[in-house]
Each structure stands twice: as C-alpha cells, then as structure tokens.
Motif scaffolding. Sequence first.
Motif, PDB file in Angstrom:
ATOM      1  N   ILE A   1      11.255  -6.641   2.452  1.00  0.00           N
ATOM      2  CA  ILE A   1      12.123  -6.600   1.268  1.00  0.00           C
ATOM      3  C   ILE A   1      11.416  -7.225   0.067  1.00  0.00           C
ATOM      4  O   ILE A   1      11.458  -6.694  -1.048  1.00  0.00           O
ATOM      5  N   ALA A   2      10.733  -8.346   0.294  1.00  0.00           N
ATOM      6  CA  ALA A   2      10.039  -9.031  -0.800  1.00  0.00           C
ATOM      7  C   ALA A   2       8.960  -8.136  -1.405  1.00  0.00           C
ATOM      8  O   ALA A   2       8.758  -8.141  -2.627  1.00  0.00           O
ATOM      9  N   ALA A   3       8.277  -7.367  -0.567  1.00  0.00           N
ATOM     10  CA  ALA A   3       7.240  -6.459  -1.073  1.00  0.00           C
ATOM     11  C   ALA A   3       7.853  -5.437  -2.026  1.00  0.00           C
ATOM     12  O   ALA A   3       7.286  -5.141  -3.088  1.00  0.00           O
ATOM     13  N   CYS A   4       9.030  -4.909  -1.665  1.00  0.00           N
ATOM     14  CA  CYS A   4       9.689  -3.928  -2.529  1.00  0.00           C
ATOM     15  C   CYS A   4      10.207  -4.577  -3.811  1.00  0.00           C
ATOM     16  O   CYS A   4      10.057  -4.025  -4.898  1.00  0.00           O
ATOM     17  N   LEU A   5      10.809  -5.738  -3.704  1.00  0.00           N
ATOM     18  CA  LEU A   5      11.324  -6.403  -4.889  1.00  0.00           C
ATOM     19  C   LEU A   5      10.192  -6.794  -5.842  1.00  0.00           C
ATOM     20  O   LEU A   5      10.394  -6.845  -7.058  1.00  0.00           O
ATOM     21  N   SER A   6       9.006  -7.048  -5.294  1.00  0.00           N
ATOM     22  CA  SER A   6       7.875  -7.383  -6.160  1.00  0.00           C
ATOM     23  C   SER A   6       7.446  -6.186  -7.003  1.00  0.00           C
ATOM     24  O   SER A   6       6.763  -6.348  -8.012  1.00  0.00           O
ATOM     25  N   ARG A   7       7.865  -5.001  -6.603  1.00  0.00           N
ATOM     26  CA  ARG A   7       7.596  -3.775  -7.364  1.00  0.00           C
ATOM     27  C   ARG A   7       8.871  -3.259  -8.036  1.00  0.00           C
ATOM     28  O   ARG A   7       8.948  -2.104  -8.422  1.00  0.00           O
ATOM     29  N   GLN A   8       9.893  -4.098  -8.135  1.00  0.00           N
ATOM     30  CA  GLN A   8      11.161  -3.760  -8.792  1.00  0.00           C
ATOM     31  C   GLN A   8      11.893  -2.607  -8.093  1.00  0.00           C
ATOM     32  O   GLN A   8      12.559  -1.799  -8.738  1.00  0.00           O
ATOM     33  N   ILE A   9      11.789  -2.530  -6.786  1.00  0.00           N
ATOM     34  CA  ILE A   9      12.453  -1.474  -6.017  1.00  0.00           C
ATOM     35  C   ILE A   9      13.703  -2.057  -5.353  1.00  0.00           C
ATOM     36  O   ILE A   9      13.607  -3.043  -4.613  1.00  0.00           O
TER      37      ILE A   9
ATOM     38  N   GLU B   1       0.832  -1.206   0.000  1.00  0.00           N
ATOM     39  CA  GLU B   1       0.000   0.000   0.000  1.00  0.00           C
ATOM     40  C   GLU B   1       0.865   1.255   0.000  1.00  0.00           C
ATOM     41  O   GLU B   1       0.605   2.215  -0.742  1.00  0.00           O
ATOM     42  N   LEU B   2       1.899   1.260   0.838  1.00  0.00           N
ATOM     43  CA  LEU B   2       2.788   2.419   0.925  1.00  0.00           C
ATOM     44  C   LEU B   2       3.597   2.597  -0.357  1.00  0.00           C
ATOM     45  O   LEU B   2       3.797   3.727  -0.820  1.00  0.00           O
ATOM     46  N   ILE B   3       4.039   1.494  -0.932  1.00  0.00           N
ATOM     47  CA  ILE B   3       4.794   1.564  -2.184  1.00  0.00           C
ATOM     48  C   ILE B   3       3.931   2.152  -3.292  1.00  0.00           C
ATOM     49  O   ILE B   3       4.367   3.026  -4.047  1.00  0.00           O
ATOM     50  N   ASP B   4       2.699   1.691  -3.383  1.00  0.00           N
ATOM     51  CA  ASP B   4       1.807   2.180  -4.434  1.00  0.00           C
ATOM     52  C   ASP B   4       1.412   3.640  -4.207  1.00  0.00           C
ATOM     53  O   ASP B   4       1.111   4.363  -5.149  1.00  0.00           O
ATOM     54  N   GLU B   5       1.413   4.069  -2.948  1.00  0.00           N
ATOM     55  CA  GLU B   5       1.064   5.458  -2.648  1.00  0.00           C
ATOM     56  C   GLU B   5       2.213   6.419  -2.919  1.00  0.00           C
ATOM     57  O   GLU B   5       2.021   7.487  -3.527  1.00  0.00           O
ATOM     58  N   PHE B   6       3.418   6.055  -2.505  1.00  0.00           N
ATOM     59  CA  PHE B   6       4.553   6.984  -2.585  1.00  0.00           C
ATOM     60  C   PHE B   6       5.533   6.670  -3.716  1.00  0.00           C
ATOM     61  O   PHE B   6       6.386   7.501  -4.029  1.00  0.00           O
ATOM     62  N   LEU B   7       5.445   5.485  -4.304  1.00  0.00           N
ATOM     63  CA  LEU B   7       6.329   5.103  -5.405  1.00  0.00           C
ATOM     64  C   LEU B   7       7.805   5.372  -5.093  1.00  0.00           C
ATOM     65  O   LEU B   7       8.479   6.128  -5.791  1.00  0.00           O
ATOM     66  N   PRO B   8       8.326   4.774  -4.026  1.00  0.00           N
ATOM     67  CA  PRO B   8       9.734   5.021  -3.668  1.00  0.00           C
ATOM     68  C   PRO B   8      10.689   4.490  -4.728  1.00  0.00           C
ATOM     69  O   PRO B   8      10.414   3.513  -5.421  1.00  0.00           O
ATOM     70  N   ASP B   9      11.825   5.165  -4.853  1.00  0.00           N
ATOM     71  CA  ASP B   9      12.876   4.736  -5.779  1.00  0.00           C
ATOM     72  C   ASP B   9      13.752   3.661  -5.155  1.00  0.00           C
ATOM     73  O   ASP B   9      14.266   2.790  -5.855  1.00  0.00           O
ATOM     74  N   GLU B  10      13.923   3.747  -3.833  1.00  0.00           N
ATOM     75  CA  GLU B  10      14.822   2.824  -3.145  1.00  0.00           C
ATOM     76  C   GLU B  10      14.299   2.541  -1.745  1.00  0.00           C
ATOM     77  O   GLU B  10      13.603   3.378  -1.155  1.00  0.00           O
TER      78      GLU B  10
ATOM     79  N   ASN C   1      18.627  -7.934 -16.605  1.00  0.00           N
ATOM     80  CA  ASN C   1      17.189  -8.085 -16.849  1.00  0.00           C
ATOM     81  C   ASN C   1      16.682  -6.925 -17.707  1.00  0.00           C
ATOM     82  O   ASN C   1      15.937  -6.062 -17.224  1.00  0.00           O
ATOM     83  N   PRO C   2      17.087  -6.849 -18.982  1.00  0.00           N
ATOM     84  CA  PRO C   2      16.704  -5.715 -19.834  1.00  0.00           C
ATOM     85  C   PRO C   2      15.201  -5.565 -20.009  1.00  0.00           C
ATOM     86  O   PRO C   2      14.717  -4.473 -20.298  1.00  0.00           O
ATOM     87  N   ASP C   3      14.447  -6.650 -19.793  1.00  0.00           N
ATOM     88  CA  ASP C   3      12.995  -6.562 -19.940  1.00  0.00           C
ATOM     89  C   ASP C   3      12.378  -5.637 -18.904  1.00  0.00           C
ATOM     90  O   ASP C   3      11.290  -5.101 -19.107  1.00  0.00           O
ATOM     91  N   LYS C   4      13.088  -5.442 -17.766  1.00  0.00           N
ATOM     92  CA  LYS C   4      12.556  -4.572 -16.723  1.00  0.00           C
ATOM     93  C   LYS C   4      12.487  -3.127 -17.200  1.00  0.00           C
ATOM     94  O   LYS C   4      11.658  -2.346 -16.751  1.00  0.00           O
ATOM     95  N   LEU C   5      13.384  -2.745 -18.114  1.00  0.00           N
ATOM     96  CA  LEU C   5      13.384  -1.378 -18.626  1.00  0.00           C
ATOM     97  C   LEU C   5      12.142  -1.104 -19.451  1.00  0.00           C
ATOM     98  O   LEU C   5      11.669   0.022 -19.536  1.00  0.00           O
ATOM     99  N   ALA C   6      11.609  -2.152 -20.067  1.00  0.00           N
ATOM    100  CA  ALA C   6      10.433  -1.981 -20.910  1.00  0.00           C
ATOM    101  C   ALA C   6       9.145  -2.113 -20.128  1.00  0.00           C
ATOM    102  O   ALA C   6       8.065  -1.864 -20.650  1.00  0.00           O
ATOM    103  N   ALA C   7       9.242  -2.515 -18.848  1.00  0.00           N
ATOM    104  CA  ALA C   7       8.033  -2.698 -18.051  1.00  0.00           C
ATOM    105  C   ALA C   7       7.375  -1.362 -17.797  1.00  0.00           C
ATOM    106  O   ALA C   7       8.044  -0.350 -17.559  1.00  0.00           O
TER     107      ALA C   7
END
Length: 213
Positions: free
Chosen positions: A102-110, A67-76, A189-195
């Motif tokens: 940590i898993a929650a952040c990695l699931s959002r590519q953070i 919820e916090l990640i989706d609200e604030f969209l942290p970079d790191e 993981n170059p595909d992440k750039l296109a996500a």
Amino acid sequence: MARLPDSPDLLPKVIMGVDPGTQIMGYAVIEVRGQKVTVLRYDVIDMKKIGPNHALKLKRIFERMLELIDEFLPDELAIEAPFFGVNVQSMLKLGRAQGVAIAACLSRQIPYVEYAPTKVKQSVTGSGNATKEHVAHMLRQTLTLPPIEKASKFLDATDALAVALCHHYQKGNNVKAGGKSWGKFLADNPDKLAAPVASKKAPTKATTAVKAK
C-alpha cells in the motif's frame, strides 16, 4: 463533423490487484474499458529464495511494486485484507507485507481499496467460501487465461486477479486513500492536481501470460 469525446465509462482504467504474502505475493494488472476487461499481466513476487530475513522481503515487495507501478501506471490499487489466523506472528508479518504494498502505491499518489477475502470470492464465484481452485476456474470462464505448469504459482496470481476483478465489479465506488475518498483526498491536497503525471504508455505487447521464471 467533429468527433464527440469518449464517454467517461469508455475511458481506459488500469487496476492493480494484490494478494499479500510473505513468501509469495500475487499481483495482477487489468485494463477496463466499459465492461471489457483485458488482463495485462498476472504473476507473483517470489521471495522464497531470500531466506528468513523479513526485512529483505519487505524491501523486495516495495521495490517490485514500484517497478510495476512505473511500468503499468495503475489508476487504483485493490488489495486483499489479511485473513485472521491463529498464528499471531504470521499475521503481523502478513500485515507488514500488505502495508508495504500500500505504501508503494501511496508514494505514487495511487488510491487503494481493501477487500475482505470473502468479498473477493463472492464477487467472482457467488460464494464467500469458494476455494482457490474454484476462484481460478471461474476466472477461466470469465477471462482468457493461459494454462500454467506450476499450479501453486497460478493460484496466487489468480487470487490477485480476482481482487482486481472484484474492484471492477464494485465500479470503484469504494476508492480510498488512507481511509478517505479519493475526491476528498484531492480536495484536501490541491497541490497534487498540479503535480506532473507521467503519460500512460501503451504496452508493446499486452499479454495475459505469466512470465516464466
């Protein structure tokens, strides 16, 4: 005259700091632009009312982090490493709580960075043996923080804020994702750039206050 693009150092960066816990987990979100730090929010995830069911607590951590990640969209993400204590069972539970965050952040590519408690304290106060109260005091001197009635809740939140600030002081040079540098992760993981990436929305009203519960 055409406007020159902003320097990379002046582009905003959003950092989430987390102080893991199985009863109370502190978190903080800051925005950094150059050397200016703005506290967007600092608060806690309170799991005391959930009871002794550890699985439900882990579920609550994961859901609230998303919820916090989706609200604030942290970079790191900057997260404090578990402190090694005598009680092995407590250490296992604390490690799981940290892993879920940590898993929650990695699931959002953070990407994330883990900091030892002494490193965080030293970065904020100059002493790796500083108390929670000393850390909170120094943060009051560095940032504009409102007073909070519940001191215990305040200290968990300020601990998380200290982790985020420690990461800022490190200039993000230690950013890792699963033990690799973030640049290496994207190269592998170059595909992440296109996500598709959600655009950052400006908060309707940035606040430094901890929400009352």
